[in-house]
Design a protein around this motif. Structure first.
Motif, PDB file in Angstrom:
ATOM      1  N   UNK A 143       0.833  -1.213   0.000  1.00  0.00           N
ATOM      2  CA  UNK A 143       0.000   0.000   0.000  1.00  0.00           C
ATOM      3  C   UNK A 143       0.861   1.254   0.000  1.00  0.00           C
ATOM      4  N   UNK A 144       1.919   1.266   0.814  1.00  0.00           N
ATOM      5  CA  UNK A 144       2.806   2.420   0.865  1.00  0.00           C
ATOM      6  C   UNK A 144       3.552   2.601  -0.461  1.00  0.00           C
ATOM      7  N   UNK A 145       4.022   1.491  -1.044  1.00  0.00           N
ATOM      8  CA  UNK A 145       4.759   1.584  -2.302  1.00  0.00           C
ATOM      9  C   UNK A 145       3.873   2.021  -3.451  1.00  0.00           C
ATOM     10  N   UNK A 168      14.143   6.656  -3.864  1.00  0.00           N
ATOM     11  CA  UNK A 168      13.216   7.526  -3.156  1.00  0.00           C
ATOM     12  C   UNK A 168      11.934   6.790  -2.783  1.00  0.00           C
ATOM     13  N   UNK A 169      11.440   5.959  -3.698  1.00  0.00           N
ATOM     14  CA  UNK A 169      10.226   5.184  -3.429  1.00  0.00           C
ATOM     15  C   UNK A 169      10.420   4.249  -2.254  1.00  0.00           C
ATOM     16  N   UNK A 170      11.540   3.520  -2.250  1.00  0.00           N
ATOM     17  CA  UNK A 170      11.811   2.588  -1.158  1.00  0.00           C
ATOM     18  C   UNK A 170      11.992   3.318   0.170  1.00  0.00           C
ATOM     19  N   UNK A 171      12.757   4.381   0.157  1.00  0.00           N
ATOM     20  CA  UNK A 171      13.032   5.117   1.391  1.00  0.00           C
ATOM     21  C   UNK A 171      11.753   5.628   2.034  1.00  0.00           C
ATOM     22  N   UNK A 181      12.576  -2.727   5.632  1.00  0.00           N
ATOM     23  CA  UNK A 181      13.715  -1.851   5.835  1.00  0.00           C
ATOM     24  C   UNK A 181      15.005  -2.608   6.061  1.00  0.00           C
ATOM     25  N   UNK A 182      15.838  -2.049   6.960  1.00  0.00           N
ATOM     26  CA  UNK A 182      17.171  -2.571   7.256  1.00  0.00           C
ATOM     27  C   UNK A 182      18.055  -2.631   6.012  1.00  0.00           C
ATOM     28  N   UNK A 198      23.670  -0.681  -3.004  1.00  0.00           N
ATOM     29  CA  UNK A 198      23.012  -0.825  -1.708  1.00  0.00           C
ATOM     30  C   UNK A 198      22.714   0.568  -1.164  1.00  0.00           C
ATOM     31  N   UNK A 199      21.481   0.794  -0.742  1.00  0.00           N
ATOM     32  CA  UNK A 199      21.101   2.075  -0.191  1.00  0.00           C
ATOM     33  C   UNK A 199      20.804   1.928   1.295  1.00  0.00           C
TER      34      UNK A 199
END
Length: 204
Positions: A143-145, A168-171, A181-182, A198-199
Motif C-alpha cells: 500500500x505504501x509503495x 526515493x520510493x523505497x526510502x 527496511x534494514x 546498496x542504499x
C-alpha cells in the motif's frame, strides 16, 4: 513463522530496475526482526532477475524448484530462457499448488535477450501474472509503495533517473511501514550491464 519483506520493479527506457529490502520478520510478532540480510532477489539469466517474498521455507522451496526447471529448459532448448517463458514456468508451478499454495509472491524484471525490450511482471501466490509497463511490487508494504510509485514514477526514465526513483520510493515507503527496511539493494538492468547498489534506509 518468518516472513520476507518487499520487492519492487520499475521500467525505464531500455532498462528495468528491481529492488528489495533486507528485512526478515516474524509473522507471529509484527515488527520483530529475525535478520537484516535476507536475500529475496535472485539472478536467473544474463539480464533477468526474480524477486520472491513470503514465508522463508516457501521462498527457498520455490526458488529451488524454478531453478531446477529452468536448468532443464535451457539444457533441452540449448538457449537462455526468455522473460515470458520464465514467467509462464513460474506461473504454472504456483498454479499446480493452488489448493495448498506456497505463501509466495513474485516479481520478474528483465531485458529480453532477443528483442532487448524491458519486461516487468508480478505473480500472485496462485500463479496469476500481471504484466505492466510502469511498475510492479509485492510484499509487506504494498500500500505504501503503490502511493509512492504513483507519485514518483514517470515514463522513459534513464538508468540513473530510474535508480533515483527506486531509491526515493523505497526510502519513503519504508518510513511508513515497520515490517520492512534494514537497508535495500537496487539492481538496474541495461542491455550491456547490470548496476547493483546498496542504499541505506531506516534500521529500527
Amino acid at each position: 513463522m518468518s516472513i520476507g519483506g518487499c520487492v519492487l520493479a520499475m521500467q525505464g527506457i531500455g532498462c528495468v530496475a528491481i529492488a528489495t529490502d533486507h528485512h526478515l520478520g516474524d509473522a507471529s510478532a509484527p515488527g520483530q526482526r529475525i535478520a537484516g540480510d535476507f536475500k529475496k532477489v535472485f539472478q536467473v539469466g544474463p539480464r533477468m532477475f526474480v524477486g520472491l517474498t513470503g514465508f522463508v521455507a516457501d521462498v527457498n522451496t520455490v526458488w529451488d524448484r524454478i531453478h531446477y526447471r529452468q536448468n532443464l529448459y535451457e539444457i533441452k532448448e540449448n538457449r537462455d530462457m526468455s522473460p515470458e517463458a520464465f514467467t509462464t514456468m513460474l506461473s504454472n508451478l504456483l498454479y499446480e499448488y493452488r489448493f495448498g499454495p506456497y505463501h509466495v509472491q513474485a516479481v520478474v524484471a528483465a531485458v529480453n535477450p532477443y528483442s532487448l525490450n524491458p519486461y516487468i511482471c508480478s505473480i500472485d501466490l496462485i500463479g496469476a501474472p500481471t504484466k505492466r509497463d510502469s511498475f510492479v511490487f509485492c510484499g509487506n508494504c504494498d500500500k505504501q509503495m503503490h502511493g509512492m510509485c504513483e507519485t514518483l514514477w514517470t515514463p522513459n526514465l534513464e538508468p540513473e533517473e530510474l535508480f533515483e526513483t527506486m531509491s526515493q520510493t523505497l526510502t519513503h515507503s519504508f518510513d511508513r511501514n515497520i515490517t520492512t527496511g534494514w537497508g535495500a539493494t537496487v539492481y538496474v538492468i541495461e542491455m550491456d550491464k547490470i548496476m547493483e547498489r546498496v542504499i541505506d534506509v531506516r534500521k529500527d
